[in-house]
Design an enzyme around this catalytic site. Structure first.
Site, PDB file in Angstrom:
ATOM      1  N   GLN A 115     -33.148  -2.365  11.048  1.00  0.00           N
ATOM      2  CA  GLN A 115     -32.395  -1.265  10.406  1.00  0.00           C
ATOM      3  C   GLN A 115     -33.237  -0.676   9.263  1.00  0.00           C
ATOM      4  O   GLN A 115     -34.454  -0.703   9.350  1.00  0.00           O
ATOM      5  CB  GLN A 115     -31.027  -1.752   9.904  1.00  0.00           C
ATOM      6  CG  GLN A 115     -30.023  -2.093  11.003  1.00  0.00           C
ATOM      7  CD  GLN A 115     -30.269  -3.412  11.690  1.00  0.00           C
ATOM      8  OE1 GLN A 115     -30.327  -4.450  11.069  1.00  0.00           O
ATOM      9  NE2 GLN A 115     -30.409  -3.402  13.004  1.00  0.00           N
TER      10      GLN A 115
ATOM     11  N   LYS B  10     -40.862   0.480  12.925  1.00  0.00           N
ATOM     12  CA  LYS B  10     -41.177  -0.883  12.485  1.00  0.00           C
ATOM     13  C   LYS B  10     -41.839  -1.700  13.590  1.00  0.00           C
ATOM     14  O   LYS B  10     -42.836  -2.384  13.360  1.00  0.00           O
ATOM     15  CB  LYS B  10     -39.889  -1.593  12.015  1.00  0.00           C
ATOM     16  CG  LYS B  10     -39.218  -0.910  10.832  1.00  0.00           C
ATOM     17  CD  LYS B  10     -37.889  -1.542  10.498  1.00  0.00           C
ATOM     18  CE  LYS B  10     -36.805  -1.328  11.529  1.00  0.00           C
ATOM     19  NZ  LYS B  10     -36.304   0.061  11.640  1.00  0.00           N
TER      20      LYS B  10
ATOM     21  N   ASP C  47     -35.178   2.956  12.620  1.00  0.00           N
ATOM     22  CA  ASP C  47     -36.025   3.620  13.622  1.00  0.00           C
ATOM     23  C   ASP C  47     -37.251   4.305  13.034  1.00  0.00           C
ATOM     24  O   ASP C  47     -37.736   5.313  13.553  1.00  0.00           O
ATOM     25  CB  ASP C  47     -35.202   4.645  14.436  1.00  0.00           C
ATOM     26  CG  ASP C  47     -33.987   3.996  15.064  1.00  0.00           C
ATOM     27  OD1 ASP C  47     -34.078   2.813  15.427  1.00  0.00           O
ATOM     28  OD2 ASP C  47     -32.953   4.676  15.176  1.00  0.00           O
TER      29      ASP C  47
ATOM     30  N   GLY D  58     -33.559  -1.849  17.823  1.00  0.00           N
ATOM     31  CA  GLY D  58     -34.350  -1.501  19.006  1.00  0.00           C
ATOM     32  C   GLY D  58     -35.741  -1.147  18.515  1.00  0.00           C
ATOM     33  O   GLY D  58     -35.928  -0.110  17.882  1.00  0.00           O
ATOM     34  N   HIS D  59     -36.687  -2.048  18.722  1.00  0.00           N
ATOM     35  CA  HIS D  59     -38.043  -1.867  18.194  1.00  0.00           C
ATOM     36  C   HIS D  59     -39.005  -1.602  19.352  1.00  0.00           C
ATOM     37  O   HIS D  59     -39.184  -2.451  20.218  1.00  0.00           O
ATOM     38  CB  HIS D  59     -38.470  -3.107  17.390  1.00  0.00           C
ATOM     39  CG  HIS D  59     -37.645  -3.302  16.148  1.00  0.00           C
ATOM     40  ND1 HIS D  59     -37.846  -4.326  15.263  1.00  0.00           N
ATOM     41  CD2 HIS D  59     -36.620  -2.564  15.636  1.00  0.00           C
ATOM     42  CE1 HIS D  59     -36.977  -4.222  14.264  1.00  0.00           C
ATOM     43  NE2 HIS D  59     -36.219  -3.172  14.478  1.00  0.00           N
TER      44      HIS D  59
END
Ligand code: GDP
Ligand code: IMO
Ligand code: MG
Length: 430
Positions: free
Chosen positions: A231, A17, A14, A41-42
């Site tokens: 990650q 990215k 988080d 989750g981007h």
């Protein structure tokens, strides 16, 4: 022959990215994910739009650029379909610019069941998994029992699926897991399986390729490829805070096996760190703050998981961990995100060493999970102003510039860019 540049997280995920990949995409021809899956989750923000991607690379909003899901990624077809539909709502047609490796492994509904069963069995020692089936699906990959995207084109796919599912149910029973009360969202396993099977149609509509040939051909043609990590290095299966990690190689080495490119093709390695630190899920976090400052970082930084909505644990930047990550990845360029979250802080701290049993060290100990670690922190004055109107790196407040130059000094890596808001437009290149 051009190179594969890499962008990956240096902390516990988080770091921002998704945002940075979206910003860098105009400089590349191909954006490729090499590991992880729907546990990621981007978040991308631009033109008032906020969009979270999980499996699909963060270059997808740039219609003229190609996106690739590499062999190292795990695909959960029902989640993939939801992602595709969410993109369609925003007028993106991913079938046009997204290719998928036939060698990427599939997450079955029963992998998700097993993920829940394993976590339940761990009791207090649970990892805090996103429960997307990551661990069990990578386990099958390594055990040579997994199913791959290319298998959905074969006549005997259903048969192979049933066999694997049967094994998973047996394992869940061994763990005394109550399969009948298991739910994914509101759905029972059988209901979710029906949805999952339907969503294979969506997957079949995509160009399913041998991505290793595709990417190497791109490189030979001089096309620029950006590998997007998921990650972070401290969640790496080998070097993270094991067992509180994810199940893939999140570091630069994972790019080679996750895309099928040789080590000699790796170009720039851009590592992202927040100006502070967060972690979601269980496991060691030496600089974690349990006080008002920690709460403030969480609130002002909107530190809630993009995949699970869980509150992220917050603390000061951890230089021993950052140096470790720079070493493992061969980081050539640092990108720092979210200093704006600390705009009104009187002071900002930086952990430069760990104190373990009265001794100072700047190495991550093998016993990371067991020993008590006291962070040794240096204190820097806050900048006490908004960064909102800053458009050039050198115009950032002096206190922040000083703080950033200490990060460069202690990591030995130059800062390439700083991000000062969630929005695509707010990245200052040095
Ligand atoms: P990722 O998993 O590394 O892509 O990061 P996430 O999207 O899970 O979490 C990063 C969060 O921080 C998202 O909500 C972003 O919109 C937000 N974000 C990214 N960069 C910045 C920044 O420079 N400042 C602020 N305030 N928010 C940012
Ligand atoms: P992005 O790409 C933050 C964490 C989970 C859990 C551990 C194992 O958005 O940075 P898993 O579902 O992989 O079995 O979970 O890893 N985790 C993440 N934390 N960001 C992520 O991805 C993460 N993906 C997994 O919270 O502690
Ligand atoms: Mg995330």
């Amino acid at each position: 022959m051009s190179k594969v540049d890499v962008l990956l997280g240096l902390q516990w995920g988080d770091e921002g990215k998704g945002k940075i990949v979206d910003v860098l995409t105009p400089d590349y021809d191909v954006i490729a994910r090499f590991q992880g899956g729907p546990n990621a989750g981007h978040t991308l923000e631009f033109n008032g739009i906020k969009h979270v991607l999980h499996i699909i690379p963060s270059g997808i909003f740039h219609k003229e650029k190609l996106n690739v899901i590499g062999n190292g990624v795990l695909i959960e077809p029902a989640i993939f379909k939801e992602e595709v539909e969410a993109l369609r709502e925003k007028k993106v047609v991913p079938e046009n610019n997204l290719y998928i490796s036939k060698k990427a492994h599939l997450i079955l509904p029963s992998h998700r069941l097993l993920d829940a069963a394993n976590e339940r069995a761990k009791g207090n020692a649970k990892i805090g998994s996103t429960l997307k089936g990551i661990g069990p699906a990578y386990t099958d990959k390594i055990a040579r029992t997994g199913l791959r995207v290319g298998d959905i084109l074969e006549f005997d796919f259903r048969e192979k699926y049933q066999l694997l599912k049967f094994q998973h149910l047996q394992m869940a029973k061994t763990l005394n897991f109550d399969i009948d009360s298991f739910r994914i969202g509101e759905m029972t396993l059988d209901e979710y399986e029906a949805k999952w099977m339907d969503s294979l149609e969506t997957l079949r509509a995509f160009k399913l390729i041998s991505s290793e040939y595709f990417i190497n051909n791109c490189l030979r043609e001089g096309k620029k490829v950006l590998a997007e990590g998921a990650q972070g290095s401290m969640l790496d299966i080998d070097f993270g805070s094991y067992p509180f990690v994810t199940s893939s190689s999140t570091i630069t080495a994972g790019v080679c096996s996750g895309l099928g490119v040789a080590p000699s093709t790796i170009g720039k390695v851009m590592g992202i760190t927040k100006a502070y630190c967060t972690r979601v899920g269980a496991g060691p976090f030496p600089t974690e703050l349990f006080d008002e400052t920690g709460k403030k970082l969480c609130e002002l930084g909107h530190e809630f998981g993009a995949t699970t909505g869980r509150a992220r644990r917050c603390g000061w930047i951890d230089i021993p961990a950052l140096r470790y990550a720079c070493m493992l990845n061969g980081v050539t360029d640092l990108i720092v995100t979210k200093p704006d979250v600390m705009n009104d802080f009187d002071e900002v701290k930086m952990c430069t060493k760990y104190i373990i049993n009265g001794k100072e060290t700047d190495e991550i100990p093998f016993e990371f999970n067991e020993v008590e670690i006291t962070p040794k922190c240096d204190i820097y004055p806050g900048w006490k102003q908004s960064l909102a109107s800053t458009s050039k790196y050198e115009d950032l407040p002096k206190q922040l510039l000083d703080y950033l130059s200490v990060i460069e000094k202690v990591t030995g890596v130059n800062i390439y860019a700083v991000s000062i808001s969630p929005d695509r437009k707010d990245v200052l290149f040095k």
